[in-house]
Design a protein around this motif. Structure first.
Motif: not given
Length: 217
Positions: A30-45, A106-113
């Motif tokens: 889902l995270y990878m899907t949502l990144r694509e829907k948000n122009n490949d920006t990270d979740w906190y953006l 792990v990276s802040l820009e990760s599905a883990d976080v």
């Protein structure tokens, strides 16, 4: 990729793979899907706060809305791990063991976080409060500021380090042995305020120590 686009045998194997990896795969897909829907920006953006903060209702609706895209990313992981398993078996048959390298952070820009924000030292807006790094030494006068969010070890302890246990178990399915990089951080780690300009502003904080290993191992 719709459900009908996958052959019945592969669909059955994918279902089995998804069940074995349900502790991480759905959130990752889902995270990878949502990144694509948000122009490949990270979740906190992301502008949608429900999705940004992994709220249950918003996540459930997104799974339903983007079911095909989520399935595609799950299938890609299934393909990778299936192919990797075949390679590993051939290597093991030749008497060779594989060592995997696992970073302690792990990276802040990760599905883990994104999916486990409570386990990390984050502010209410999702930004890190404390980040990882090392103090000044002969190699770097200002130290090193890596930027990875630090763990909330107190909460992890209350949860019997469940997130870590699953992380290690998953790595041991991929490799024969795992080396945790920057192992020293389990004893004590350098905690740097996220707003600091250099790692000089950090301080040593006691890590989980042997309590972690007594439970995890």
């Amino acid at each position: 990729v719709g459900g009908g686009a996958i052959a019945s045998d592969a669909a059955s194997e994918l279902k089995e793979f998804a069940e074995k990896n349900k502790h991480w795969l759905p959130d990752f897909a889902l995270y990878m899907t949502l990144r694509e829907k948000n122009n490949d920006t990270d979740w906190y953006l992301w502008e949608d706060k429900g999705l940004k903060f992994h709220e249950e209702k918003a996540v459930k609706e997104a799974f339903a809305k983007y079911a095909d895209e989520v399935l595609f990313h799950e299938f890609m992981q299934y393909e990778f791990y299936s192919q990797w398993e075949k390679v590993k078996k051939e290597i093991n048959k030749n008497g060779i063991k594989m060592i995997g390298d696992m970073p302690i952070y792990v990276s802040l820009e990760s599905a883990d976080v994104w999916a486990n924000r409570e386990l990390f030292a984050l502010s209410e807006d999702g930004s890190p409060r404390l980040v990882a790094g090392v103090p000044p030494d002969y190699f770097a006068e200002d130290g090193q500021m890596w930027g990875n969010p630090l763990y909330d070890w107190d909460l992890m302890k209350k949860q019997n380090y469940d997130w870590w246990i699953k992380r290690i178990e998953n790595s041991l399915l991929t490799f024969d042995m795992v080396r945790i990089d920057h192992f020293r951080g389990f004893s004590a780690y350098w905690a740097i305020p996220a707003e600091a300009e250099t790692a000089k502003s950090g301080s040593w904080v006691k890590g989980p120590g042997m309590d972690f290993f007594n439970i995890v191992m």
